[in-house]
Design a protein around this motif. Structure first.
Motif, PDB file in Angstrom:
ATOM      1  N   SER A 154       0.826  -1.209   0.000  1.00 55.71           N
ATOM      2  CA  SER A 154       0.000   0.000   0.000  1.00 55.71           C
ATOM      3  C   SER A 154       0.859   1.257   0.000  1.00 55.71           C
ATOM      4  O   SER A 154       0.452   2.297  -0.508  1.00 55.71           O
ATOM      5  CB  SER A 154      -0.946   0.006   1.211  1.00 55.71           C
ATOM      6  N   SER A 157       2.133   1.550  -3.839  1.00 54.18           N
ATOM      7  CA  SER A 157       1.176   1.407  -4.934  1.00 54.18           C
ATOM      8  C   SER A 157      -0.060   2.232  -4.633  1.00 54.18           C
ATOM      9  O   SER A 157      -0.244   2.705  -3.511  1.00 54.18           O
ATOM     10  CB  SER A 157       0.803  -0.063  -5.116  1.00 54.18           C
ATOM     11  N   LEU A 159      -2.952   1.075  -4.325  1.00 51.94           N
ATOM     12  CA  LEU A 159      -3.911   0.238  -3.616  1.00 51.94           C
ATOM     13  C   LEU A 159      -3.921   0.565  -2.130  1.00 51.94           C
ATOM     14  O   LEU A 159      -2.889   0.884  -1.540  1.00 51.94           O
ATOM     15  CB  LEU A 159      -3.582  -1.242  -3.806  1.00 51.94           C
ATOM     16  N   THR A 160      -5.106   0.458  -1.515  1.00 52.97           N
ATOM     17  CA  THR A 160      -5.211   0.612  -0.068  1.00 52.97           C
ATOM     18  C   THR A 160      -4.832  -0.698   0.605  1.00 52.97           C
ATOM     19  O   THR A 160      -4.720  -1.748  -0.038  1.00 52.97           O
ATOM     20  CB  THR A 160      -6.637   0.998   0.344  1.00 52.97           C
ATOM     21  N   GLN A 163      -7.581  -3.200   0.056  1.00 55.58           N
ATOM     22  CA  GLN A 163      -7.602  -3.731  -1.308  1.00 55.58           C
ATOM     23  C   GLN A 163      -6.495  -4.757  -1.520  1.00 55.58           C
ATOM     24  O   GLN A 163      -6.698  -5.764  -2.209  1.00 55.58           O
ATOM     25  CB  GLN A 163      -7.476  -2.583  -2.302  1.00 55.58           C
ATOM     26  N   CYS A 164      -5.325  -4.507  -0.937  1.00 52.55           N
ATOM     27  CA  CYS A 164      -4.239  -5.486  -1.026  1.00 52.55           C
ATOM     28  C   CYS A 164      -4.623  -6.799  -0.349  1.00 52.55           C
ATOM     29  O   CYS A 164      -4.392  -7.893  -0.889  1.00 52.55           O
ATOM     30  CB  CYS A 164      -2.969  -4.924  -0.382  1.00 52.55           C
ATOM     31  N   LEU A 167      -7.000  -8.640  -2.508  1.00 47.89           N
ATOM     32  CA  LEU A 167      -6.331  -9.265  -3.652  1.00 47.89           C
ATOM     33  C   LEU A 167      -5.676 -10.574  -3.253  1.00 47.89           C
ATOM     34  O   LEU A 167      -5.827 -11.594  -3.948  1.00 47.89           O
ATOM     35  CB  LEU A 167      -5.281  -8.298  -4.220  1.00 47.89           C
ATOM     36  N   TYR A 196     -12.942  -5.958   3.890  1.00 50.55           N
ATOM     37  CA  TYR A 196     -11.893  -5.038   3.481  1.00 50.55           C
ATOM     38  C   TYR A 196     -12.386  -3.598   3.419  1.00 50.55           C
ATOM     39  O   TYR A 196     -11.631  -2.657   3.712  1.00 50.55           O
ATOM     40  CB  TYR A 196     -11.244  -5.494   2.168  1.00 50.55           C
ATOM     41  N   ASP A 200     -10.597  -0.567   5.738  1.00 49.79           N
ATOM     42  CA  ASP A 200     -10.174   0.739   5.253  1.00 49.79           C
ATOM     43  C   ASP A 200     -10.829   1.870   6.034  1.00 49.79           C
ATOM     44  O   ASP A 200     -10.201   2.886   6.341  1.00 49.79           O
ATOM     45  CB  ASP A 200     -10.487   0.897   3.755  1.00 49.79           C
TER      46      ASP A 200
END
Length: 206
Positions: A154, A157, A159-160, A163-164, A167, A196, A200
């Motif tokens: 995070s 990138s 991405l939060t 989100q990581c 994934l 997720y 966040d």
């Protein structure tokens, strides 16, 4: 912007300004919320946990080794990375969080699941799980090696953290289809979508 937030909360930020007692209290609460989500909503409904826990469960079915031993073994490299990246305080708090989770899941193991309704399992299981993991990360620790990777990714990138994590879990849940079936994998993915988003919102809360 979120990379700055991740750096603030994990490296230099919030948990360093808070007292160790305050960190420990919220990590304790977060780890117990995760235990509740796992034992009273997810595991007994065959909705697997994600990350290293989910991987350990799948490997246990393949190699017939105890899940706890696999979890400890697989987490060691990530905690070592976390130690060098985030310091000894991160390592100590993460071990503390894992110990609290282990105690919570042991105490709750004899209890029946709260519901068998898939919608309620997904909503309440994902929400409680997300709040628990979010509190643990926000106050300077992690329960799962993939959370260490998520924090590092995070920062490097768009991405939060959530989100990581999603994934990584997507890859794990897709693999779980071959062991547990399509329906259970779909429920797991839906649960972690709720989780997720919650993670966040907890981490980004001022």
């Amino acid at each position: 912007m979120y990379r700055r937030r991740a750096h603030y909360y994990v490296n230099q930020g919030y948990f360093r300004k808070a007292s160790l007692f305050k960190n420990g209290f919220f990590i304790f609460c977060g780890a117990n919320l995760v235990a509740v989500a796992l034992q009273l909503f997810l595991v007994k409904n065959y909705v697997i946990d994600g990350g290293i826990v989910g991987l350990s469960i799948m490997l246990s079915h393949i190699v017939h080794v105890d899940v706890g031993a696999l979890l400890l073994l697989l987490n060691i490299p990530f905690l070592i990375v976390g130690y060098f990246c985030f310091g000894s305080r991160f390592l100590i708090l993460s071990l503390y969080a894992s110990s609290v989770l282990a105690g919570g899941t042991y105490i709750l193991a004899p209890f029946e699941e709260m519901t068998n309704n898939p919608i309620l399992v997904i909503l309440f299981g994902g929400l409680i799980l997300g709040i628990g993991v979010g509190l643990i990360i926000r106050f300077g620790a992690c329960l799962d090696g993939t959370e260490v990777l998520a924090i590092l990714f995070s920062e490097r990138s768009p991405l939060t953290i959530g989100q990581c994590i999603m994934l990584f879990n997507f890859i794990i849940f897709t693999s779980s289809i071959f062991l547990f079936g399509v329906r259970e994998a779909a429920y797991s993915l839906a649960t972690f979508f709720v989780a997720y988003k919650t993670i966040d919102s907890i981490i980004m809360k001022e």
